[in-house]
Design a protein around this motif. Structure first.
Motif, PDB file in Angstrom:
ATOM      1  N   PRO A 350       0.790  -1.240   0.000  1.00 42.41           N
ATOM      2  CA  PRO A 350       0.000   0.000   0.000  1.00 42.41           C
ATOM      3  C   PRO A 350       0.822   1.290   0.000  1.00 42.41           C
ATOM      4  CG  PRO A 350       0.173  -0.817   2.222  1.00 42.41           C
ATOM      5  CD  PRO A 350       0.942  -1.791   1.354  1.00 42.41           C
ATOM      6  N   TYR A 351       1.943   1.301  -0.691  1.00 47.25           N
ATOM      7  CA  TYR A 351       2.904   2.390  -0.520  1.00 47.25           C
ATOM      8  C   TYR A 351       2.780   3.457  -1.608  1.00 47.25           C
ATOM      9  CZ  TYR A 351       4.585  -1.346   2.474  1.00 47.25           C
ATOM     10  OH  TYR A 351       4.672  -2.346   3.414  1.00 47.25           O
ATOM     11  N   MET A 352       1.590   4.041  -1.722  1.00 51.22           N
ATOM     12  CA  MET A 352       1.331   5.039  -2.759  1.00 51.22           C
ATOM     13  C   MET A 352       2.124   6.326  -2.548  1.00 51.22           C
ATOM     14  SD  MET A 352      -2.745   4.744  -3.487  1.00 51.22           S
ATOM     15  CE  MET A 352      -2.584   5.439  -5.130  1.00 51.22           C
ATOM     16  N   LEU A 353       2.481   6.613  -1.311  1.00 54.77           N
ATOM     17  CA  LEU A 353       3.189   7.861  -0.985  1.00 54.77           C
ATOM     18  C   LEU A 353       4.549   7.570  -0.356  1.00 54.77           C
ATOM     19  CD1 LEU A 353       0.170   9.827   0.572  1.00 54.77           C
ATOM     20  CD2 LEU A 353       1.151  10.133  -1.714  1.00 54.77           C
ATOM     21  N   GLY A 354       5.208   6.479  -0.816  1.00 55.07           N
ATOM     22  CA  GLY A 354       6.399   6.049  -0.093  1.00 55.07           C
ATOM     23  C   GLY A 354       5.963   5.472   1.245  1.00 55.07           C
ATOM     24  N   GLU A 355       6.909   5.225   2.139  1.00 59.33           N
ATOM     25  CA  GLU A 355       6.489   4.702   3.442  1.00 59.33           C
ATOM     26  C   GLU A 355       7.427   5.121   4.545  1.00 59.33           C
ATOM     27  OE1 GLU A 355       4.233   4.336   5.350  1.00 59.33           O
ATOM     28  OE2 GLU A 355       3.297   2.531   4.540  1.00 59.33           O
ATOM     29  N   ARG A 356       6.791   5.343   5.704  1.00 56.10           N
ATOM     30  CA  ARG A 356       7.536   5.578   6.937  1.00 56.10           C
ATOM     31  C   ARG A 356       7.690   4.223   7.645  1.00 56.10           C
ATOM     32  NH1 ARG A 356       4.712  10.736   9.635  1.00 56.10           N
ATOM     33  NH2 ARG A 356       2.983  10.301   8.238  1.00 56.10           N
ATOM     34  N   SER A 357       7.040   4.048   8.784  1.00 56.67           N
ATOM     35  CA  SER A 357       7.210   2.799   9.532  1.00 56.67           C
ATOM     36  C   SER A 357       6.636   1.618   8.742  1.00 56.67           C
ATOM     37  CB  SER A 357       6.496   2.895  10.882  1.00 56.67           C
ATOM     38  OG  SER A 357       7.012   3.951  11.650  1.00 56.67           O
ATOM     39  N   PRO A 358       7.254   0.433   8.819  1.00 63.48           N
ATOM     40  CA  PRO A 358       8.539   0.211   9.491  1.00 63.48           C
ATOM     41  C   PRO A 358       9.743   0.327   8.546  1.00 63.48           C
ATOM     42  CG  PRO A 358       7.628  -1.885   8.845  1.00 63.48           C
ATOM     43  CD  PRO A 358       6.658  -0.822   8.346  1.00 63.48           C
ATOM     44  N   TRP A 359       9.501   0.655   7.240  1.00 66.94           N
ATOM     45  CA  TRP A 359      10.554   0.535   6.230  1.00 66.94           C
ATOM     46  C   TRP A 359      11.386   1.793   6.054  1.00 66.94           C
ATOM     47  CZ3 TRP A 359      10.441  -4.379   5.843  1.00 66.94           C
ATOM     48  CH2 TRP A 359       9.251  -5.089   5.741  1.00 66.94           C
ATOM     49  N   TRP A 360      10.731   2.983   6.162  1.00 68.72           N
ATOM     50  CA  TRP A 360      11.418   4.252   5.932  1.00 68.72           C
ATOM     51  C   TRP A 360      12.071   4.274   4.551  1.00 68.72           C
ATOM     52  CZ3 TRP A 360      10.092   8.015   9.088  1.00 68.72           C
ATOM     53  CH2 TRP A 360       9.580   7.665  10.349  1.00 68.72           C
ATOM     54  N   LYS A 361      11.243   4.068   3.532  1.00 71.15           N
ATOM     55  CA  LYS A 361      11.692   4.092   2.139  1.00 71.15           C
ATOM     56  C   LYS A 361      10.828   5.074   1.361  1.00 71.15           C
ATOM     57  CE  LYS A 361      14.951   0.911   2.193  1.00 71.15           C
ATOM     58  NZ  LYS A 361      16.344   1.183   1.823  1.00 71.15           N
ATOM     59  N   GLU A 362      11.365   6.245   1.102  1.00 73.03           N
ATOM     60  CA  GLU A 362      10.599   7.268   0.401  1.00 73.03           C
ATOM     61  C   GLU A 362      10.330   6.890  -1.053  1.00 73.03           C
ATOM     62  OE1 GLU A 362      13.009  10.695   0.899  1.00 73.03           O
ATOM     63  OE2 GLU A 362      12.889  10.643   3.087  1.00 73.03           O
ATOM     64  N   GLU A 363      11.248   6.107  -1.643  1.00 72.95           N
ATOM     65  CA  GLU A 363      11.140   5.817  -3.064  1.00 72.95           C
ATOM     66  C   GLU A 363      10.248   4.623  -3.382  1.00 72.95           C
ATOM     67  OE1 GLU A 363      14.801   3.682  -1.439  1.00 72.95           O
ATOM     68  OE2 GLU A 363      13.802   5.621  -1.190  1.00 72.95           O
ATOM     69  N   ILE A 364       9.824   3.870  -2.356  1.00 71.61           N
ATOM     70  CA  ILE A 364       8.988   2.693  -2.617  1.00 71.61           C
ATOM     71  C   ILE A 364       7.638   3.128  -3.181  1.00 71.61           C
ATOM     72  CG2 ILE A 364       7.894   2.544  -0.340  1.00 71.61           C
ATOM     73  CD1 ILE A 364       9.357  -0.433  -2.284  1.00 71.61           C
ATOM     74  N   LYS A 365       7.051   2.282  -4.010  1.00 69.06           N
ATOM     75  CA  LYS A 365       5.758   2.568  -4.627  1.00 69.06           C
ATOM     76  C   LYS A 365       4.781   1.434  -4.317  1.00 69.06           C
ATOM     77  CE  LYS A 365       7.208   6.315  -6.819  1.00 69.06           C
ATOM     78  NZ  LYS A 365       8.536   6.388  -6.209  1.00 69.06           N
ATOM     79  N   ALA A 366       3.506   1.697  -4.542  1.00 66.74           N
ATOM     80  CA  ALA A 366       2.489   0.654  -4.354  1.00 66.74           C
ATOM     81  C   ALA A 366       2.610  -0.393  -5.452  1.00 66.74           C
ATOM     82  CB  ALA A 366       1.099   1.274  -4.360  1.00 66.74           C
ATOM     83  N   SER A 367       2.272  -1.625  -5.107  1.00 67.52           N
ATOM     84  CA  SER A 367       2.331  -2.728  -6.074  1.00 67.52           C
ATOM     85  C   SER A 367       1.179  -3.686  -5.823  1.00 67.52           C
ATOM     86  CB  SER A 367       3.649  -3.510  -5.939  1.00 67.52           C
ATOM     87  OG  SER A 367       4.769  -2.672  -6.088  1.00 67.52           O
ATOM     88  N   ILE A 368       0.663  -4.269  -6.906  1.00 70.49           N
ATOM     89  CA  ILE A 368      -0.333  -5.339  -6.814  1.00 70.49           C
ATOM     90  C   ILE A 368       0.289  -6.574  -7.451  1.00 70.49           C
ATOM     91  CG2 ILE A 368      -2.658  -6.095  -7.446  1.00 70.49           C
ATOM     92  CD1 ILE A 368      -3.404  -3.132  -7.722  1.00 70.49           C
ATOM     93  N   LEU A 369       0.404  -7.631  -6.671  1.00 68.38           N
ATOM     94  CA  LEU A 369       1.072  -8.846  -7.128  1.00 68.38           C
ATOM     95  C   LEU A 369       0.092 -10.013  -7.149  1.00 68.38           C
ATOM     96  CD1 LEU A 369       4.294  -8.501  -4.926  1.00 68.38           C
ATOM     97  CD2 LEU A 369       3.919  -7.635  -7.234  1.00 68.38           C
TER      98      LEU A 369
END
Length: 502
Positions: A350-369
């Motif tokens: 669910p990382y449409m806006l990057g993510e804070r906890s617990p990953w702290w990855k601003e560049e991550i994006k949402a994915s459907i697998l």
């Protein structure tokens, strides 16, 4: 017939709008109205709002409540605020904004955050501020303005948070409270003062930061120049209030060590109460100051919860959402029920806006697998809701592994209206979940409590327990919990695989 006096007016300045709520001194809601506004998503992780829209929403909602509930402005004994955190509102000496607000969801200041981390040390920064240094926080955003918009920086008298901007408009006072200061990455959470080391590193003019006061502080009174516009009497006391996360905690009665909650709003967080900052060796969680500034609120927050569900509604339930959004949510929940645990094999990160906890990855994006031709709309919806809740479970694990006591658990925010989401949270957390009667008023209620304390209408923070109202308790299903645990493993693997891609 006029409502009984006295009344407390609490404004919750959120991401999607301002909610104005009237409370009496027993915590009973006497009226509520929401005035919406828009958010500008500019690309490249840049997210802004127009502070004037906040002010207009404040005025509209206040005037509506007074008229609709047939009350006299004299019955409002205090106005107080909860506000979205971690933003930046540059204002001039008059309190007028001179640049759009760079809000919490904005992550444009990655370079500034990374440079501070490299130069000052990740461990040092985390231990001093109680927070991981990232571009989500106000400090890096101020540094970004200084570097990229020097004329705006030079013209800025104070850098404020959302609620502080409104307080300045009402009173002429430029202040912030401890809870909002602790969300800036510029504040020493132990000594409760601005941290000179970090401020000096970015060469920020310390005089551009507001004085820090208790959330119960009477900042001033409503000025003559704005009284008629907002609909309040000149001289009405204005209590500064606090950050929305801390207000939400207090409004739910989260005041003692062992109290904990999950808030399901535009973003979502899991938090509790501690006497001291909780330091996680992996830095998955962080710490804000509670509205009772003798206490700490250890917390883990994810960027997109309700935001993602709203996207699902807008994109996949357009036939309902354009005319009846409430119906769209009902249909979505029905279709989620018709799907299966695991959404028939779909995994939604669910990382449409990057993510804070617990990953702290601003560049991550949402994915459907795992998509196949057999999947239906309800599977997508369930996978999205499960993805949010699975990430929240990872946050819960991080908090408990770091030593936070969590005995009494509450769930609130707009997402708590969904019966299936309530049960999903309880099953994944494996905890009884208490639901308050007014799941969408808890943040406003917290602001109202500090307002009441500030002007002497309420005795102290223990009133939060007296105002606590309990609708029901959701108990976890052990069989379902086991199935969700298997999903958690798949979800975590999916994250690490897609992280490599981004």
């Amino acid at each position: 017939m006029p409502l009984s006096t006295p009344l407390i007016l609490a404004h919750d300045i959120g991401t999607s709008g301002v909610k104005a709520t009237l409370f009496n001194t027993s915590g009973v809601v006497k009226g509520s109205f929401t005035s919406p506004y828009r958010t500008s998503y500019l690309g490249h992780n840049e997210v802004e709002q127009n502070p004037l829209n906040w002010w207009q929403a404040i005025c509209e909602s206040t005037n509506y409540l007074i008229k609709e509930n047939n009350i006299e402005p004299s019955q409002i004994n205090v106005v107080t605020f909860s506000g979205q955190m971690m933003g930046v509102v540059p204002v001039d000496k008059k309190g007028d904004s001179i640049h759009p607000a760079i809000i919490w969801a904005d992550m444009r200041a990655t370079k500034q955050a990374n440079l501070a981390t490299t130069s000052l040390g990740e461990d040092y920064l985390y231990h001093i501020t109680g927070n991981k240094m990232t571009s989500s926080y106000s400090g890096p955003k101020i540094a970004w303005i200084k570097e990229n918009k020097p004329k705006i920086y030079q013209a800025t008298y104070k850098f404020l948070q959302a609620k502080d901007y409104i307080v300045a408009k009402l009173t002429g006072a430029f202040l912030t409270d401890y809870s909002d200061a602790s969300g800036t990455n510029l504040f020493d959470i132990h000594q409760k003062k601005w941290c000179d080391d970090i401020i000096d590193f970015w060469k920020i003019d310390k005089s551009k930061l507001p004085d820090v006061v208790a959330s119960t502080k009477v900042a001033g009174t409503v000025k003559e120049q704005v009284a008629s516009e907002i609909g309040l009497l000149e001289g009405t006391p204005v209590v500064i209030g606090g950050a929305d996360g801390s207000c939400a905690a207090l409004g739910a009665g989260i005041v003692n060590v062992g109290d904990a909650f999950n808030y399901l709003g535009s973003s979502s967080w899991v938090a509790g109460v501690s006497d001291n900052p909780i330091i996680d060796e992996q830095k998955r969680i962080f710490n804000f100051i509670h509205l009772d500034d003798t206490k700490i609120m250890p917390i883990g927050t994810m960027q997109a919860a309700g935001t993602l569900i709203d996207w699902v509604i807008t994109q996949w339930y357009r036939d309902y959402s354009l005319t009846d959004k409430k119906k769209a949510y009902q249909v979505m929940n029905q279709e989620i029920e018709q799907s299966t645990i695991g959404a028939n094999g779909l995994t939604f990160l669910p990382y449409m806006l990057g993510e804070r906890s617990p990953w702290w990855k601003e560049e991550i994006k949402a994915s459907i697998l795992g998509l196949t031709p057999e999947h239906k709309r309800g599977d997508f919806s369930r996978a999205a809701m499960e993805g949010i809740t699975l990430n929240l479970r990872l946050i819960l694990d991080a908090l408990e592994e770091s030593g936070l006591s969590m005995k009494e658990f509450w769930l609130f925010g707009g997402g708590a209206n969904s019966m299936i989401w309530r049960q999903m949270v309880s099953d994944l957390f494996q905890k009884p979940i208490n639901i308050p009667c007014d799941v969408e008023e808890t943040t406003s209620k917290g602001a109202a409590i500090v307002g009441g304390i500030g002007v002497g209408l309420l005795k102290d923070f223990s009133v939060a327990k007296e105002w606590q109202n309990h609708e029901t308790t959701i108990f976890s299903n052990q069989k379902t919990h086991k199935e969700y645990n298997e999903l958690l493993n798949r979800f975590t693997i999916a994250y690490y695989k897609t992280e490599q891609f981004y």
